[in-house]
Enzyme design. Structure first.
Site, short mmCIF file in Angstrom:
data_model
loop_
_atom_site.label_atom_id
_atom_site.label_comp_id
_atom_site.label_asym_id
_atom_site.label_seq_id
_atom_site.Cartn_x
_atom_site.Cartn_y
_atom_site.Cartn_z
N HIS A 64 1.99 7.42 -11.83
CA HIS A 64 3.00 6.73 -11.02
C HIS A 64 3.46 7.78 -10.02
O HIS A 64 4.46 8.46 -10.22
CB HIS A 64 4.17 6.25 -11.88
CG HIS A 64 3.88 5.03 -12.68
ND1 HIS A 64 3.81 5.04 -14.06
CD2 HIS A 64 3.63 3.75 -12.31
CE1 HIS A 64 3.54 3.83 -14.49
NE2 HIS A 64 3.43 3.02 -13.45
N LYS A 95 0.88 -0.96 -8.50
CA LYS A 95 1.22 -2.38 -8.59
C LYS A 95 1.62 -2.93 -7.21
O LYS A 95 2.73 -3.42 -7.02
CB LYS A 95 2.32 -2.63 -9.60
CG LYS A 95 1.95 -2.27 -11.04
CD LYS A 95 3.06 -2.64 -12.01
CE LYS A 95 2.71 -2.26 -13.44
NZ LYS A 95 2.78 -0.81 -13.67
N ILE A 97 2.49 -5.21 -4.34
CA ILE A 97 3.01 -6.58 -4.41
C ILE A 97 3.78 -6.87 -3.12
O ILE A 97 5.00 -6.77 -3.08
CB ILE A 97 3.87 -6.80 -5.68
CG1 ILE A 97 4.42 -8.23 -5.75
CG2 ILE A 97 4.95 -5.76 -5.81
CD1 ILE A 97 5.07 -8.59 -7.05
N GLY A 100 -0.19 -9.00 2.90
CA GLY A 100 -1.41 -8.25 3.14
C GLY A 100 -1.28 -7.12 4.13
O GLY A 100 -1.77 -6.00 3.88
#
Length: 278
Positions: A64, A95, A97, A100
């Protein structure tokens, strides 16, 4: 959705259509490990120390990177050197999110320079198909210098209590993975997704998505923030190809000894599965 989990890593590597997944299975076979260590530490020194000490016993190190207080080019260079030294892949658990256009800039460029050093990334499909399309588009661009050395895991399920990554969300994860299979190498999920009925029916004979399962811990069943753990044997038995362990390894009194234990138990569970004993 088909599964090739009964085959050995070597057999899957020999026929795998995705170059990065092929390399991952080759690493697992050569080192006899299916362990991914989640190195959730907060300084470059701690991260590189763990990577060097645990490198011989793992297939992947998961980062992370945005929790590091001192991220710099030295972090990137150090990780790359150790990945080559110990033959493991780097998985940045970002992750993604967002829309685009944003994730393209976050992945290839930006302050963290993720595409330069992370072999594997992941994303949630909550924003819709466009996020997978955008990341796949970036990786396939003619001026993208890393090409087949990069891959995406779709976050299909989570191990936290009350997770909403279920049902139609998980089904959409499978749909998008099939549609963009040249870049999507597999899933982060709690199990094999063989029972998920996909609307994308163009599954080829060589379809072989890799399953990573998080929340693996030998000494705890959960934490106060809703994390739910399972053992290496139970994760592999449910279809995991690679187990992800964090605090059970890096927070252990002896992280090296812990990594060796997870390696042994994960490998034994895998051997039982491919020998039909799981």
């Amino acid at each position: 959705m088909s599964s090739k989990s009964q085959l050995t890593y070597g057999a899957r590597a020999s026929k795998h259509p995705n170059p990065l997944a092929k390399r991952l299975f080759e690493i697992a076979e050569a080192k006899k490990t299916n362990v991914t260590v989640s190195a959730d530490v907060t300084t470059t020194r701690e991260l590189l120390d763990l990577a060097d000490r645990l490198g011989p016993y793992i297939a992947v190190i998961k980062t992370h990177i945005d929790i590091l207080t001192d991220f710099s080019v030295d972090t990137i260079n150090g990780l790359n050197v150790l990945a080559q030294k110990h033959n493991f892949l780097i998985f940045e658990d970002r992750k993604f999110i967002d829309i685009g256009n944003t994730v393209q800039k976050q992945y290839h460029g930006g302050a963290l320079r993720i595409s330069e050093w992370a072999h594997i990334i992941n994303c949630s499909v909550l924003p819709g198909e466009g996020i997978v399309e955008a990341l796949a588009q970036t990786a396939s661009a003619q001026d993208f210098p890393y090409g087949p050395e990069r891959g995406l895991l779709v976050l299909a399920e989570m191990t936290s209590k009350g997770s909403l990554a279920t049902g139609e969300y998980t089904k959409a994860s499978v749909d998008y993975a099939r549609k963009y299979k040249n870049f999507v190498m597999g899933f982060v999920s709690t199990r094999a997704l063989t029972e998920v009925q996909s609307d994308v029916s163009s599954a080829s004979e060589d379809e072989d998505f890799v399953v990573f399962t998080t929340g693996v811990n030998l000494s705890s069943k959960g934490d106060k923030l809703g994390q739910q753990y399972q053992t290496p044997a139970s994760a592999i038995g449910r279809g995991a190809d690679f187990i992800i362990a964090g605090r059970g390894i890096y927070a252990a009194p002896d992280p090296v000894e812990a990594a060796q234990r997870y390696q042994k138990e994960g490998w034994e569970a895998y051997m039982a599965r491919v020998c039909g004993k799981s």
